[in-house]
Design a protein around this motif. Structure first.
Motif, PDB file in Angstrom:
ATOM      1  N   TYR A 117       0.830  -1.205   0.000  1.00 52.38           N
ATOM      2  CA  TYR A 117       0.000   0.000   0.000  1.00 52.38           C
ATOM      3  C   TYR A 117       0.870   1.264   0.000  1.00 52.38           C
ATOM      4  CZ  TYR A 117      -3.347   3.535   1.413  1.00 52.38           C
ATOM      5  OH  TYR A 117      -4.105   4.675   1.464  1.00 52.38           O
TER       6      TYR A 117
ATOM      7  N   GLN B  30       0.419   3.289  -3.315  1.00 56.43           N
ATOM      8  CA  GLN B  30      -0.501   4.425  -3.187  1.00 56.43           C
ATOM      9  C   GLN B  30       0.206   5.696  -2.724  1.00 56.43           C
ATOM     10  OE1 GLN B  30      -3.441   3.640  -4.405  1.00 56.43           O
ATOM     11  NE2 GLN B  30      -2.808   1.480  -4.451  1.00 56.43           N
TER      12      GLN B  30
ATOM     13  N   ARG C 213      -5.692   0.762   4.542  1.00 58.21           N
ATOM     14  CA  ARG C 213      -5.615   2.202   4.288  1.00 58.21           C
ATOM     15  C   ARG C 213      -5.770   2.970   5.605  1.00 58.21           C
ATOM     16  NH1 ARG C 213      -9.974   5.337   2.843  1.00 58.21           N
ATOM     17  NH2 ARG C 213     -11.021   3.500   1.982  1.00 58.21           N
TER      18      ARG C 213
ATOM     19  N   ASP D  57      -3.138   5.398   7.455  1.00 54.51           N
ATOM     20  CA  ASP D  57      -3.496   6.763   7.873  1.00 54.51           C
ATOM     21  C   ASP D  57      -3.139   6.978   9.344  1.00 54.51           C
ATOM     22  OD1 ASP D  57      -4.443   7.255   5.369  1.00 54.51           O
ATOM     23  OD2 ASP D  57      -6.584   7.109   5.883  1.00 54.51           O
TER      24      ASP D  57
END
Ligand SMILES: Nc1nc2c(ncn2[C@@H]2O[C@H](COP(=O)(O)OP(=O)(O)O)[C@@H](O)[C@H]2O)c(=O)[nH]1
Ligand SMILES: [Mg+2]
Length: 333
Positions: free
Chosen positions: A66, A70, A254, A258
């Motif tokens: 990720y 991303q 995700r 964060d």
């Protein structure tokens, strides 16, 4: 050009070689670490710890994927876990996923057999992390097998520590007892697809409330009591969030990423980043100092003398404290 200089130009072969030198604690490895040290201090070090089988390696895989894909971070993984899939433990699905990143110079995975002493392992891990940091990896994930002391050592090394729990292991209370909550910056309840998640969450929430009594309501002899917060709530206080994940499906990754970014932000804004840097460098210095002092001392004391004193301790003629005095002061005995 030295290996360290080659590393700084982005040479991947130099990276691989240096990691081996550092892991084996060779003179070349030490010299390289000295040369590289001014180039370190840029990376966000993230420790991932918890009992075996909670899904640490799977989560680390997902996070690496990720953060690379991303967020375009350069991600290094140091896996200090004999059962890690990186070392051949299995979890085929995850390995297949990691193939997405094969040949990508922005990701590097290094596993380390957990051999040798705990101190040696901590030193080797710290060394590998410095090499990756100097090589420009801005996120470094460090997976450790959950075994008490090792977790604490790794937490000292990391800026952000993730503690992984999973339902159905029956060790919720044990983990909390072991003081693991004290080292957690983020709590992850992985395997959220499994029965018993709610119980695990509840146990963690209860333990967290006890550890961070800012303001909470609790049941006392059947009546609800409210404990008031201190007059001025401390903005600098970080209360570890709890994140549910299903590593095998990528659920919650995700949100977890964060949370990690928020923690880094919190550390920088509160000044804790610098405090942690200073204290982790302090631990590193202490560990090296101890190692050097002991080995220098042992070089000076003839082995036969050491054995004689040990024998006296064994015969109960000398208490260990007394033995240390005798060895240090060289008093004839
Ligand atoms: N059902 C389920 N299984 C998982 C999950 N995460 C990991 N696993 C499985 O749990 C096992 C242990 O995972 P692994 O990542 O090796 O755990 P580690 O020992 O903590 O590194 C593997 O078979 C994984 O496929 C999850 O979220 N849900
Ligand atoms: Mg593992």
């Amino acid at each position: 050009m030295t290996l360290a200089e080659q590393l700084l130009t982005g040479n991947r072969l130099a990276l691989t070689r240096l990691l081996t030198q550092v892991e084996n604690d060779t003179p070349e490895g030490r010299a390289a670490l000295t040369e590289l040290f001014p180039h370190t201090g840029q990376a966000h070090l993230i420790g991932v710890t918890g009992a075996p089988g909670t899904g640490k390696s799977s989560l680390v895989n997902q996070l690496a994927l990720y953060l690379r894909k991303q967020k375009e971070h350069r991600v290094a993984v140091v896996a200090v876990d004999p059962s890690s899939p990186f070392t051949g433990g299995a979890v085929l699905g995850d390995r297949v996923r990691m193939r997405d990143l094969a040949g990508d110079p922005g990701v590097f995975i290094r596993s380390m057999a957990s051999r040798g002493s705990l101190g040696g392992l901590a030193r080797a891990t710290a060394g590998l992390v410095q090499v990756f940091d100097a090589a420009g990896f801005d996120i470094i994930l460090i997976e450790t097998v959950g075994a008490g002391q090792a977790e604490v050592e790794i937490a000292r090394l990391a800026h952000t520590t993730l503690v992984i729990e999973a339902p159905g292991l029956g060790d919720d209370i044990q983990a909390i007892k072991a003081g693991i909550l004290e080292i957690a910056d983020i709590l992850v309840v992985n395997k959220a697809d499994r029965p018993g998640v709610e119980n695990t969450l509840k146990a963690l929430r209860n333990a967290l409330e006890l550890a961070h009594p800012v303001r909470h309501v609790f049941q006392h002899h059947g009546t609800l009591e409210v404990v008031e917060a201190p007059d001025e709530p401390d903005d600098n206080l970080w209360i570890p969030p709890i994140q549910k994940t299903v590593a095998t499906e990528g659920t919650g990754i995700r949100e977890l990423a964060d949370g990690i970014a928020r923690h880094a932000e919190h550390l920088r804004e509160s000044g804790d980043w610098a405090a942690r840097e200073r204290s982790r460098l302090g631990s590193e210095l202490d560990a090296l100092l101890q190692e050097r002092l002991v080995s220098r001392f042992r070089e000076q004391v003839p082995e036969s003398r050491y054995e004689t004193v040990l024998e006296q301790v064994f015969q109960r003629e000398l208490a260990p404290w007394e033995a240390v005095k005798v060895l240090l002061n060289g008093r004839p005995k």
